[in-house]
Every structure is written in structure tokens, then in C-alpha cells.
Design an enzyme around this catalytic site. Structure first.
Site, PDB file in Angstrom:
ATOM      1  N   TYR A 136     -35.834  10.306 -60.921  1.00 38.23           N
ATOM      2  CA  TYR A 136     -34.987  11.448 -60.538  1.00 38.23           C
ATOM      3  C   TYR A 136     -35.567  12.130 -59.311  1.00 38.23           C
ATOM      4  O   TYR A 136     -36.767  12.034 -59.017  1.00 38.23           O
ATOM      5  CB  TYR A 136     -34.832  12.444 -61.689  1.00 38.23           C
ATOM      6  N   CYS A 137     -34.694  12.832 -58.577  1.00 43.92           N
ATOM      7  CA  CYS A 137     -35.092  13.640 -57.425  1.00 43.92           C
ATOM      8  C   CYS A 137     -34.076  14.769 -57.294  1.00 43.92           C
ATOM      9  O   CYS A 137     -33.290  15.014 -58.215  1.00 43.92           O
ATOM     10  CB  CYS A 137     -35.175  12.793 -56.151  1.00 43.92           C
ATOM     11  N   THR A 138     -34.048  15.461 -56.173  1.00 39.04           N
ATOM     12  CA  THR A 138     -33.198  16.641 -56.034  1.00 39.04           C
ATOM     13  C   THR A 138     -31.716  16.306 -56.109  1.00 39.04           C
ATOM     14  O   THR A 138     -30.971  16.883 -56.900  1.00 39.04           O
ATOM     15  CB  THR A 138     -33.494  17.362 -54.707  1.00 39.04           C
ATOM     16  N   GLY A 153     -30.555  12.763 -55.563  1.00 42.04           N
ATOM     17  CA  GLY A 153     -30.346  11.345 -55.828  1.00 42.04           C
ATOM     18  C   GLY A 153     -30.729  10.407 -54.708  1.00 42.04           C
ATOM     19  O   GLY A 153     -30.926   9.210 -54.932  1.00 42.04           O
ATOM     20  N   ILE A 186     -31.216  16.294 -59.824  1.00 44.52           N
ATOM     21  CA  ILE A 186     -31.428  17.506 -60.617  1.00 44.52           C
ATOM     22  C   ILE A 186     -30.249  18.464 -60.473  1.00 44.52           C
ATOM     23  O   ILE A 186     -29.830  19.101 -61.450  1.00 44.52           O
ATOM     24  CB  ILE A 186     -32.725  18.206 -60.165  1.00 44.52           C
TER      25      ILE A 186
END
Length: 317
Positions: free
Chosen positions: A178-180, A182, A207
Site C-alpha cells: 500500500y501507499c498514498t 496507489g 490509503i
């Protein structure tokens, strides 16, 4: 109803004459009175823009009308004021710097992790054979991250490839990245697959989308964002604060840049220490002759630097 919106998006899609496209796209964004930051590369677009609801609506319609970007997924936030001061649209070699000598080794359009919608990520993340992997930088995951997530000691995403060996112990597990928003996961998951990880997934929309569609459950702290807001709340179910003041150790979500421009370190600092140190990370920085005036926010507008003619075409003066 809010007067403004902020749009976070990306799209991996080949762009011919991408440098020329960047200049044209900057002019288009300005015509809509948008502000923000967009990176254009031969491999696609990566942007955050902000403006009135109507301007954002027109922008999204234009992007979706272009067959190259029709699949773009916009994360939309209602905001009280625009999240940027100026509009920048720059051409770069990659929309996310992979750190690879040959970036063409991976292509998210050909091979990447299985996309999980937020509700599916929520269902899978606590299973025994699953590892939740944060692929963001230190200052991001120190401010907020998923409960029990594996984090990496990296200053920038380009450091990610060098850290993959540290994850070898998880090769038999299901990896949920996961990241901010995608975009980093597209390349991170592709790299993991190339390194022999068998089951790799990624949180679709990152997220930000998870907060909107799964109420942010078990995301601890705040999510760092790359605009004037700096950080946003995600969790509406079981929120908590995990970041601490660098100077005194008390819990705080406030992230600033050191007032010493030659340091400019990005760190968390409580209001009391911020007042005492005038927004500096240390007493040494507080005595620096170039120290900027601290107004309580720890946010400083960049001073324009001389640029060549070619660069001037792509940035707002």
C-alpha cells in the site's frame, strides 16, 4: 457544500512527445484556474490538482475523454481552500522514480500486483499468511501506517529496490502493498514479482481511497499528502496518534520543515517545542543566520531559482 476540491490521480499510459504534452497541459490547467503539481513522463501522468468544484469537474472530464487516460481513477477531497499556491507541470523521466538503472525492466501495464479494492484489503490484511507492506518513505510511515504493517527504512521510493532482499523471509506469504494513492505500489509490486514473490497484491487507490470506502479502519495516525495540507485524517473507526515530537517525545501529528533552509528536514514537532525552537529541529539550526521566520505552520514557499528557457516553459513564473 465545499467550494473547492483536490484531485489525486495517476495513470500509466504511454505519451508520445511527453515533454511537449507537459507544456500544453500546463496551459490547459491554467485556463481552468487550477493549482497543483503534475509530473508527465513517457510512461504516463502523476498529479494532484486543486480548484473550484466546476474546474475540477471539467478537468476530470477532459482527462477521461482522452483515450490514453480513460481508466484514470480520481481520488476527490472536498477542501475549504485550494491545496496549492501555484500550478506546476513538469516533464521527468518517470512519474515515480524507481531507482533502477533500466526503468524499462518493469511496466505496470504488463505486470503488477493484483489490485484489491478497500473492502477486500480490509478482509485480507489480518489473515495469518498475509504481510502488509508499506512502500512509502520514512517520514510518511512515521506519521501514519496500517497496524502491524512492515515498513522499510527508505528516504525515497528510489531506495526501494535495494531493500527487497530484506523481505526475502516473506516470500511464501501473500504480500499486500500500500501507499498514498496507489502509484508507488504499481512499481513496487512489479519489482516484487520479478524478484520471485509469488502472491503480490496492492491496495487499489491507496490509503486515500481506503479511508473513503473502508472508513480507514486500523490505519494508525495520519496520512501524509504532497500538498499544503501536509497530512489528512483517514480513520473514522478506531483513530489514534502514533507519531511523536522529535524534540520531547510527546505524541503529535504536526509535521513541519526545519526553519533552517540549509537543513529543511521534514519531521514531527509539537507546538510547544516549535515555539521554543522557532520551528527548528535543533538549537544549532535555531542560530543559523539564514533561519526563516516561523509562523507556527512550518510550511515555507520555495524561493524561485533561475531556470533556463526550456524549463521556464513548463513552470509558472
Amino acid at each position: 457544500m465545499e467550494k473547492y476540491q483536490t484531485l489525486l490521480y495517476y495513470c500509466y499510459s504511454p505519451i508520445e512527445n511527453a515533454e511537449e504534452f507537459a507544456a500544453e497541459h500546463l496551459a490547459f490547467c491554467k485556463s481552468l484556474n487550477l493549482v497543483g503539481r503534475i509530473i508527465v513522463a513517457d510512461e504516463g501522468l502523476n498529479g494532484t490538482v486543486s480548484g473550484t468544484v466546476e474546474s475540477c469537474k471539467q478537468y476530470m472530464a477532459s482527462i477521461h475523454a482522452d483515450e490514453r487516460f480513460a481508466k484514470t481513477d480520481f481520488k476527490i477531497d472536498d477542501v475549504e481552500e485550494p491545496s496549492f499556491i501555484k500550478m506546476h507541470c513538469r516533464y521527468k523521466s518517470e512519474i515515480v522514480h524507481s531507482g533502477l538503472r533500466n526503468p524499462d525492466l518493469i511496466d505496470p501495464n504488463k505486470e503488477t500486483g493484483i489490485h484489491l479494492e478497500p473492502k477486500d484489503f480490509l478482509e485480507m490484511k489480518d489473515q495469518e499468511d498475509v504481510v502488509v507492506l508499506d512502500v512509502r518513505s520514512n517520514y510518511e510511515h512515521n506519521l501514519g501506517r496500517f497496524k502491524n504493517a512492515v515498513t522499510l527504512d527508505i528516504e525515497n521510493f528510489r531506495d526501494f529496490p535495494a531493500k527487497i532482499n530484506e523481505l526475502a523471509q516473506y516470500k511464501d506469504k501473500k504480500i499486500l502493498t500500500y501507499c498514498t494513492g496507489g502509484i508507488k505500489c504499481e512499481k513496487a509490486s512489479a519489482l516484487l514479482l520479478k524478484e520471485g514473490f509469488k502472491e503480490v497484491y496492492q491496495l487499489h487507490g491507496g490509503i486515500i481511497k481506503y479511508g473513503k470506502e473502508a472508513e480507514g479502519k486500523d490505519f494508525e495516525g495520519q496520512c501524509y499528502v504532497f500538498d499544503n495540507r501536509v497530512a489528512v485524517d483517514v480513520n473514522r473507526v478506531n483513530p489514534t496518534v502514533i507519531s511523536t515530537c522529535r524534540n520531547c517525545g510527546t505524541k503529535t501529528n504536526k509535521m513541519i520543515n526545519c526553519a533552517n533552509p540549509e537543513c529543511n528536514e521534514h519531521f514531527t514537532q509539537c507546538d510547544a517545542c516549535g515555539e521554543q525552537l522557532e520551528g527548528c529541529c535543533s538549537a544549532a539550526c535555531q542560530t543559523h543566520p539564514l533561519k526563516r521566520e516561523y509562523d507556527g505552520t512550518g510550511y515555507y514557499v520555495k524561493i524561485p531559482q533561475p531556470v533556463n528557457t526550456k524549463k521556464r516553459i513548463l513552470t509558472e513564473s
